[in-house]
Design a protein around this motif. Structure first.
Motif, PDB file in Angstrom:
ATOM      1  N   MET A   1      16.280 -21.976 -16.805  1.00 35.41           N
ATOM      2  CA  MET A   1      16.166 -22.025 -15.352  1.00 35.41           C
ATOM      3  C   MET A   1      15.048 -21.080 -14.914  1.00 35.41           C
ATOM      4  SD  MET A   1      19.175 -21.507 -12.581  1.00 35.41           S
ATOM      5  CE  MET A   1      19.088 -19.839 -11.977  1.00 35.41           C
ATOM      6  N   ASN A   2      14.050 -21.597 -14.240  1.00 39.93           N
ATOM      7  CA  ASN A   2      12.927 -20.814 -13.771  1.00 39.93           C
ATOM      8  C   ASN A   2      13.120 -20.279 -12.359  1.00 39.93           C
ATOM      9  OD1 ASN A   2      11.100 -20.393 -15.711  1.00 39.93           O
ATOM     10  ND2 ASN A   2       9.835 -22.167 -15.266  1.00 39.93           N
ATOM     11  N   ASP A   3      14.046 -20.830 -11.642  1.00 38.55           N
ATOM     12  CA  ASP A   3      14.265 -20.448 -10.245  1.00 38.55           C
ATOM     13  C   ASP A   3      14.910 -19.066 -10.188  1.00 38.55           C
ATOM     14  OD1 ASP A   3      14.560 -20.418  -7.542  1.00 38.55           O
ATOM     15  OD2 ASP A   3      16.069 -21.985  -7.464  1.00 38.55           O
ATOM     16  N   TYR A  57      21.751 -23.578  -7.912  1.00 41.00           N
ATOM     17  CA  TYR A  57      21.659 -23.713  -9.370  1.00 41.00           C
ATOM     18  C   TYR A  57      21.620 -25.183  -9.786  1.00 41.00           C
ATOM     19  CZ  TYR A  57      22.961 -24.036 -14.208  1.00 41.00           C
ATOM     20  OH  TYR A  57      22.984 -24.391 -15.540  1.00 41.00           O
ATOM     21  N   MET A  58      22.511 -25.979  -9.227  1.00 42.59           N
ATOM     22  CA  MET A  58      22.571 -27.398  -9.595  1.00 42.59           C
ATOM     23  C   MET A  58      21.243 -28.095  -9.279  1.00 42.59           C
ATOM     24  SD  MET A  58      25.434 -27.761 -11.077  1.00 42.59           S
ATOM     25  CE  MET A  58      25.941 -29.463 -11.076  1.00 42.59           C
ATOM     26  N   LYS A  59      20.655 -27.781  -8.140  1.00 43.09           N
ATOM     27  CA  LYS A  59      19.348 -28.362  -7.796  1.00 43.09           C
ATOM     28  C   LYS A  59      18.280 -27.943  -8.801  1.00 43.09           C
ATOM     29  CE  LYS A  59      20.134 -28.575  -2.831  1.00 43.09           C
ATOM     30  NZ  LYS A  59      19.791 -27.945  -1.538  1.00 43.09           N
ATOM     31  N   SER A  60      18.355 -26.688  -9.255  1.00 44.14           N
ATOM     32  CA  SER A  60      17.335 -26.182 -10.172  1.00 44.14           C
ATOM     33  C   SER A  60      17.390 -26.858 -11.537  1.00 44.14           C
ATOM     34  CB  SER A  60      17.461 -24.669 -10.336  1.00 44.14           C
ATOM     35  OG  SER A  60      18.551 -24.332 -11.171  1.00 44.14           O
ATOM     36  N   VAL A  61      18.543 -27.399 -11.907  1.00 48.14           N
ATOM     37  CA  VAL A  61      18.667 -28.107 -13.184  1.00 48.14           C
ATOM     38  C   VAL A  61      18.638 -29.620 -12.986  1.00 48.14           C
ATOM     39  CG1 VAL A  61      19.818 -26.220 -14.388  1.00 48.14           C
ATOM     40  CG2 VAL A  61      21.196 -27.938 -13.203  1.00 48.14           C
ATOM     41  N   GLY A  62      18.354 -30.056 -11.748  1.00 48.93           N
ATOM     42  CA  GLY A  62      18.151 -31.476 -11.488  1.00 48.93           C
ATOM     43  C   GLY A  62      19.397 -32.283 -11.213  1.00 48.93           C
TER      44      GLY A  62
END
Length: 67
Positions: A1-3, A57-62
């Motif tokens: 995760m880069n965010d 978090y969920m958005k950051s992993v798609g």
């Protein structure tokens, strides 16, 4: 995760100065601070912050959390 966005709950006194209010604050890279919401209850603020952090978090992993 880069965010590296982080969600925090911070206390402050209300404008009247006699009551504590709780800000849900989003911090993004580059020290950008954004108040997402202000609530009177610490418990409510922490619960809402946890939901926002999970969605972030969920958005950051798609993965979409919307139905």
């Amino acid at each position: 995760m880069n965010d590296t966005t982080s969600i925090k709950v911070e206390a402050h006194y209300s404008e009247i100065g006699s009551e504590i209010e709780w800000d849900i604050v989003e911090y993004k890279p580059g020290a950008q601070r954004h108040v997402l919401d202000t609530l009177e209850s610490e418990v409510d603020a922490r619960c809402k912050a946890a939901c926002i952090a999970f969605e972030t978090y969920m958005k950051s992993v798609g993965i979409s959390t919307q139905k």
